[in-house]
Write a protein that holds these residues in place. Structure first.
Motif, short mmCIF file in Angstrom:
data_model
loop_
_atom_site.label_atom_id
_atom_site.label_comp_id
_atom_site.label_asym_id
_atom_site.label_seq_id
_atom_site.Cartn_x
_atom_site.Cartn_y
_atom_site.Cartn_z
N THR A 1 0.76 -1.19 0.16
CA THR A 1 -0.08 0.07 0.17
C THR A 1 0.83 1.13 -0.02
N ALA A 2 2.05 1.40 0.72
CA ALA A 2 2.94 2.59 0.72
C ALA A 2 3.49 2.77 -0.61
N LEU A 3 3.84 1.70 -1.02
CA LEU A 3 4.54 1.76 -2.46
C LEU A 3 3.57 2.23 -3.43
N GLY A 4 2.21 1.56 -3.49
CA GLY A 4 1.14 1.98 -4.32
C GLY A 4 0.91 3.58 -4.19
N LEU A 5 0.77 4.05 -2.79
CA LEU A 5 0.65 5.62 -2.67
C LEU A 5 1.65 6.49 -3.11
N ILE A 6 2.76 5.93 -3.04
CA ILE A 6 4.07 6.91 -3.73
C ILE A 6 3.72 6.84 -5.15
N PHE A 7 3.67 5.63 -5.87
CA PHE A 7 3.56 5.52 -7.14
C PHE A 7 2.62 6.29 -7.60
N ALA A 8 1.46 6.38 -6.93
CA ALA A 8 0.30 7.04 -7.41
C ALA A 8 0.26 8.59 -7.57
N VAL A 9 0.82 8.98 -6.23
CA VAL A 9 1.18 10.42 -6.09
C VAL A 9 2.23 10.87 -7.13
N LEU A 10 3.39 10.15 -7.39
CA LEU A 10 4.47 10.55 -8.06
C LEU A 10 3.91 10.75 -9.53
N THR A 11 3.13 9.61 -10.19
CA THR A 11 2.79 9.37 -11.48
C THR A 11 2.04 10.47 -11.84
N GLU A 12 1.31 11.34 -11.13
CA GLU A 12 0.65 12.49 -11.37
C GLU A 12 1.17 13.90 -11.78
N ARG A 13 2.84 13.56 -11.54
CA ARG A 13 3.75 14.73 -11.56
C ARG A 13 4.56 14.59 -12.89
N GLY B 1 8.97 -10.12 -0.74
CA GLY B 1 9.26 -9.06 -1.86
C GLY B 1 8.60 -9.21 -3.03
N SER B 2 8.49 -10.86 -3.43
CA SER B 2 7.85 -10.97 -4.85
C SER B 2 6.42 -10.74 -4.80
N TYR B 3 5.81 -11.07 -3.49
CA TYR B 3 4.25 -10.71 -3.56
C TYR B 3 4.08 -9.15 -3.71
N VAL B 4 4.98 -8.23 -2.95
CA VAL B 4 4.77 -6.88 -3.32
C VAL B 4 5.05 -6.29 -4.76
N TRP B 5 5.90 -7.19 -5.35
CA TRP B 5 6.33 -6.64 -6.78
C TRP B 5 4.84 -7.02 -7.64
N MET B 6 4.12 -7.98 -7.19
CA MET B 6 2.64 -8.35 -7.94
C MET B 6 1.78 -7.36 -7.50
N TRP B 7 1.56 -7.00 -6.44
CA TRP B 7 0.40 -6.28 -5.88
C TRP B 7 0.70 -4.89 -5.49
N ALA B 8 1.90 -4.29 -5.61
CA ALA B 8 1.74 -2.84 -5.84
C ALA B 8 1.23 -2.01 -6.81
N GLY B 9 1.02 -2.78 -8.13
CA GLY B 9 0.40 -2.39 -9.05
C GLY B 9 -1.10 -1.99 -8.78
N PHE B 10 -1.52 -3.09 -8.20
CA PHE B 10 -3.06 -3.03 -7.71
C PHE B 10 -3.47 -1.87 -6.67
N ALA B 11 -2.49 -1.92 -5.86
CA ALA B 11 -2.83 -0.77 -4.85
C ALA B 11 -2.60 0.49 -5.53
N MET B 12 -1.52 0.75 -6.36
CA MET B 12 -1.52 2.08 -6.90
C MET B 12 -2.58 2.48 -7.72
N VAL B 13 -3.07 1.46 -8.77
CA VAL B 13 -4.37 1.88 -9.34
C VAL B 13 -5.47 2.44 -8.73
N LEU B 14 -6.00 1.66 -7.58
CA LEU B 14 -6.97 1.83 -6.72
C LEU B 14 -6.76 3.35 -6.30
N ILE B 15 -5.49 3.66 -5.58
CA ILE B 15 -5.36 4.79 -5.12
C ILE B 15 -5.29 6.11 -6.21
N ALA B 16 -4.89 5.69 -7.24
CA ALA B 16 -4.80 6.86 -8.27
C ALA B 16 -6.16 7.11 -8.34
#
Length: 460
Positions: free
Chosen positions: A111-123, A330-345
């Motif tokens: 979730t933390a990585l998804g939040l960071i990615f979602a905020v940064l990709t807006e910029r 770590g492998s699980y986070v690699w898979m699911w960080a994108g899911f968190a990023m999309v919902l947060i975005a």
């Protein structure tokens, strides 16, 4: 209709009125029949879903609950013996401990990585492409992801990406040995000095070249700087010598203890001159194996320190007992960080921008806007992501089963994997059913929290 009425003249009050036909009120029986018909139609449409729900969800849950109170054969009532095993069996306790680690860290990090990615990709301009790359692992099955990361975490740096990077970083700051298998051959002037070092049997003197022959390193694994070995020339007031690979391929080829044309020097070999246990001079062999020591080395013993022969650094044992669980997370986070990023975005897209601008106008910097405005407004979305991932990690099985090797699978064990092992590998269906019921009990509070939160959102 009369002409007067057509022209707008009001009708004559004395004219006879046409009687209206009274409406027949609906009887309670007719109303009930309509409601009953609608209910029958609704039940008819729901029937296939209810049958599937009962067959695939209700029946397995009920059967597992009943089976958990019976022994291995299923004939004798075992009461709570199977549930007692949940807290006495070492494998299940390890699985429970690992599940706690999974529930605490995997959803939080993803979730933390998804939040960071979602905020940064807006910029950034290429935010859409970045989101696509981060979300792409979601299209990969757990089986495929497990196989990928089994290779990523391979111990051999030539195969495993993780160790290749780690070894590259390590070797940048700490030089690795090029001669891990080198050792003295027959009739060598060297002998073991303890700790992996070798030392000359006799002291050396000025003006007399020293030979330090070694064997054990294949010619194709010699350092890149190695050149054909050369016999050292004597020098007045100095100790000279050669250290080289005293081996030539082919039976009876080459002279033992002598430098031959096809033999290579030990480029970079470190040599120490030792007197009374103290190092008085040091030298490093050139590409042809030759070295020179000052006059202080006269009468000293020459030592080849153990650093010349230590095994090269091969990185971390990612799939060993101590790191296997973090590696799989770590492998699980690699898979699911994108899911968190999309919902947060999606939550960011619906956020009122005037609040962010108002905070900036009031003097808040970007970190304060993010921490005090963005994150609180995204709290409902973050809760959805965290709860979803918590439920998901309680059921994790594929990644652990595939990535963890047999030697450390017990250390990486989780409840879903232990359920499989007890039910199929150990033939203990009663204990496996108890684990299944226990997993259900763990999921229920999370589901209850999620349902309550959704109801509160609907009331708003």
């Amino acid at each position: 209709m009369t002409s007067a009425t057509a022209a707008g003249t009001p009708p004559d009050p004395a004219a006879p009125k046409t009687p209206r036909t009274p409406r027949t009120p609906k009887s309670p029986t007719s109303r009930g029949s309509v409601t009953g018909t609608r209910g029958s139609v609704a039940a008819l449409f729901l029937l296939p879903a209810l049958v599937l729900l009962g067959a695939l969800v209700v029946y397995p849950i009920g059967y597992s609950l009943i089976r958990s109170f019976y022994d291995q054969s299923g004939d004798s009532f075992a009461a709570f013996d199977n549930y007692e095993a949940l807290f006495t069996d070492d494998g299940i306790r390890t699985a429970l401990k690992n599940n706690i680690i999974w529930v605490v860290f995997a959803p939080t990090v993803a979730t933390a990585l998804g939040l960071i990615f979602a905020v940064l990709t807006e910029r950034i301009r290429w935010g859409t492409a970045f989101k696509l790359v981060v979300f792409m692992p979601m299209a990969i099955s757990m089986l495929a992801a497990g196989i990928i990361f089994r290779l990523v975490y391979d111990q051999n740096p030539d195969k495993g990406v993780a160790n290749a990077v780690w070894v590259g970083v390590h070797d940048t700051f700490a030089e690795s040995s090029a001669f891990p298998k080198a050792h003295p051959g027959r009739d060598s002037p060297l002998e073991p000095a303890g700790g992996g070092a070798f030392i000359t049997k006799q002291p050396v003197g000025l003006g007399t070249p020293v030979v330090l022959p070694l064997v054990g390193v294949a010619p194709d694994t010699m350092p890149d700087g190695a050149r054909k070995a050369v016999a050292a020339e004597p020098e007045d007031g100095r100790v000279t010598g050669t250290t080289w690979q005293d081996f030539t391929r082919g039976k009876g080829v080459g002279k033992l203890g002598g430098v031959d044309a096809a033999e290579l020097g030990y480029a970079g070999m470190k040599i120490e001159a030792v007197k009374d246990g103290e190092v008085v001079a040091t030298a490093t062999a050139a590409g042809d194996g030759t070295f020179t020591l000052p006059a202080a080395a006269d009468g000293a013993l020459l030592r080849l320190p153990a650093d010349n022969f230590k095994e090269p650094y091969n990185g971390l044992n990612w799939l060993g007992p101590s790191l296997v669980t973090p590696a799989i997370i770590g492998s699980y986070v690699w898979m699911w960080a994108g899911f968190a990023m999309v919902l947060i975005a999606a939550g960011l897209a619906g956020m009122p921008r005037e609040l962010l601008e108002a905070a900036r106008v009031d003097g808040a910097n970007e970190w304060q806007v993010f921490r005090r405005v963005t994150v609180p407004l995204l709290a409902p979305v973050l809760a959805v992501v965290v709860v979803t991932l918590m439920i998901n990690v309680l059921k994790v099985f594929d990644l652990v089963f595939i990535i963890a090797p047999g030697s450390s699978q017990d250390d990486a064990n989780v409840l879903a994997l232990e359920l499989y092992r007890k039910g199929f590998a150990s033939d203990q269906p009663g204990v496996a059913s108890a684990i299944a019921v226990f997993l259900l009990l763990l999921v229920i509070p999370v589901m209850w929290f999620n349902v309550r939160r959704l109801r509160r959102e609907v009331r708003r």
